[in-house]
Enzyme design. Structure first.
Site, PDB file in Angstrom:
ATOM      1  CB  SER A 105      -0.895   0.015   1.239  1.00 45.74           C
ATOM      2  OG  SER A 105      -0.127   0.336   2.376  1.00 45.74           O
ATOM      3  CE  LYS A 106       0.060   8.492  -0.741  1.00 47.11           C
ATOM      4  NZ  LYS A 106       1.324   8.749  -0.046  1.00 47.11           N
ATOM      5  NE  ARG A 107      -2.437   3.501   5.548  1.00 49.25           N
ATOM      6  CZ  ARG A 107      -3.204   2.467   5.892  1.00 49.25           C
ATOM      7  NH1 ARG A 107      -2.927   1.776   6.981  1.00 49.25           N
ATOM      8  NH2 ARG A 107      -4.225   2.118   5.139  1.00 49.25           N
ATOM      9  CG  ASP A 166       3.370   7.566   2.675  1.00 45.58           C
ATOM     10  OD1 ASP A 166       4.013   7.857   1.642  1.00 45.58           O
ATOM     11  OD2 ASP A 166       2.147   7.734   2.794  1.00 45.58           O
TER      12      ASP A 166
END
Ligand code: GLU
Length: 505
Positions: A262-264, A267
């Site tokens: 996921s994008k998380r 990050d």
């Protein structure tokens, strides 16, 4: 069935930035199309107006442009099967929805969202299907007059696919083999909504794949659950003979542990999940991109190609042309592929090494300019040649190479303590004199003279070189000493040495 020309498509929905998994899907489609001498189509699936994000389509096109993935036809590329944007194909879909209605393969349903919610509340595991549809408000349970009246009085409706129960539906998948699902687990999917006069994804996707003569549907695993429904739709339309061959690609997994990437994760661990930097028009949030992070497009493609497939040998570095030759869709793994982003940085390093110094220098020169350095390009190329093997990204050259372009203003304390000895000032003065006397300041000549001088005077090689490095670099790092002094030239070398002698004493 006669041999059809291979035609594949990448069909993103413009709902935001293109995820890196989507880039891999497009890449596999590209490799497949190229190796079969076929066509790659770029279709925009924008029938869900609620999820439309302005700028997303342009972003996707720019991403592939940067990556060097070329489409043969589609939005912005032209072609004979257009329009390629689904929102421009409303009339086409209407016709095909009508075809299903006329053939009794679909029906009109008037149930309001509130009525559906009430049903879901009162009936456990409610599913709109053969077992429940007669208790709902639709053209199967109502009379033809009632249906006409409801439509005439402006009631909104949807068209649902009439799925026959208790049938084993086979999806023949190039990667997963024969996937079987019983039709009773499927619900009567909505194919069309009168409210926006648009089809849903399922109908538009099938109609377009058929009309665009798509032969292979290569897409992410998340679409596998839709595949049985798609098979049934092909049959309902009478297109079973030309149904595309499916291939559902393995999921991309988190770098550390199970679950979908996921994008998380990006990050949290500090890597991009988008090809280009993305500015979310709604939230204003800026997400990093592979391009802006300094990745070379070839490295990104090579890295992605091996997430879910490998050529069956140890070979990891492959040009796009080589991948076209080696790629085999049937050898893709079923299991998810861990997104090893550290491996991605390794690929970038390898591609930096393979690229010419000039090409890397063009990137580095931009960074230098942004830092206020305006160097003759050949000198930037020279520095890149000396230093590129030490970095994974061109931007990492900046801290390593600053001293080439700017004299040290201070001297690293730790290094000075260790390397600047009692005799260093005197040694450096003598060395400066030797260097000053040189007509020829080339690397080779300096080296032979200085080494002889060290030997003749019984000096300690390590001590001299370490102290000398401190005067030119300001710390204990950098390439070969004579590379540095030859690059700086006589004047600058002597200037730096004399200043260091003064400051360090
Ligand atoms: N529009 C779908 C997506 O966004 C396409 C799925 C498919 O390839 O069938 O991925």
């Amino acid at each position: 069935m006669s041999e059809r020309r291979v035609r594949v498509r990448f069909a993103p929905s413009p709902t935001g930035a293109l995820h890196i998994g989507g880039v891999r899907t497009a890449l596999y489609n590209y490799l497949f199309a190229r190796q079969h001498g076929g066509d790659l189509i770029f279709r925009i699936e924008d029938t869900d107006s609620g999820r439309f994000v302005p700028g997303a389509e342009e972003y996707i096109i720019e991403s592939f442009n940067w990556l060097g993935i070329k489409f043969d036809e589609g939005v912005s590329f032209g072609g004979n099967h257009g329009p390629y944007r689904q929102s421009e194909r409303r009339d086409i879909y209407k016709k095909y929805v009508q075809q299903l209605l006329d053939a009794d393969k679909a029906y009109i349903a008037f149930d309001t969202p509130e009525e559906l919610d009430a049903k879901r509340e009162s009936v456990k595991n409610f599913q709109y299907d053969a077992s429940t549809r007669m208790s709902m408000r639709n053209s199967l349970s109502l009379s033809a007059d009632e249906v006409q009246q409801l439509i005439a009085s402006g009631h909104q409706y949807v068209v649902r696919f009439k799925i026959e129960p208790n049938e084993d539906v086979h999806v023949n998948d190039l990667i997963r083999g024969d996937v079987v699902i019983n039709s009773s687990v499927l619900d009567d999917k909505v194919l069309y909504k009168s409210a926006d006069e648009l089809p849903t994804y399922h109908l538009a996707n099938i109609v377009d794949d058929h009309l665009m003569e798509v032969t292979h549907v290569i897409r992410g695993e998340e679409w596998l659950p839709s595949a049985p429904l798609h098979v049934l739709l092909y049959r309902a339309f009478g297109w079973a003979d030309t149904m595309p061959q499916f291939a559902h690609l393995p999921l991309l997994l988190k770098p550390d542990g199970k679950g979908k990437l996921s994008k998380r994760d990006g990050d949290r661990l500090g890597f991009p999940v988008f090809p280009l930097e993305w500015h979310d028009p709604k939230s204003g949030e800026v997400s990093s991109g592979y391009r802006e992070s300094g990745y070379l497009p070839e490295a990104v493609l090579n890295f992605l190609a091996l997430l879910g497939w490998n050529p069956g040998t140890e070979q990891e570095i492959m040009s796009l042309d080589e991948m076209v030759k080696l790629f085999d869709i049937t050898k893709c793994s079923k299991a998810g592929a861990k997104f090893d982003y550290v491996k991605g940085t390794w690929f970038n390093h390898e591609y930096i090494l393979m690229k010419s110094d000039e090409e890397i220098a063009r990137h580095f020169d931009e960074i230098l300019k942004a830092e206020g350095f305006d160097e003759p390009f050949e000198r930037v190329v020279q520095v890149v040649g000396m230093m590129k093997s030490r970095v994974n990204f061109a931007k990492e050259l900046m801290p390593l190479c600053r001293f080439f372009f700017e004299a040290p203003t201070e001297y690293d304390e730790k290094t000075a303590k260790k390397r600047w000895k009692e005799d260093s000032a005197q040694d450096m003065s003598r060395l400066a004199e030797v260097l000053e006397g040189l007509e020829d300041f080339s690397l080779e000549h300096q080296e032979s003279v200085v080494l002889k001088w060290i030997e003749d005077n019984g000096l300690h090689m390590g001590n001299i070189m370490n102290a000398w490095r401190l005067t030119l670099v300001g710390e204990g790092k950098g390439p070969h000493m004579f590379d540095i002094s030859a690059f700086l030239g006589k004047e600058e070398t002597l200037r730096r040495m004399r200043r260091a002698i003064e400051v360090l004493g």
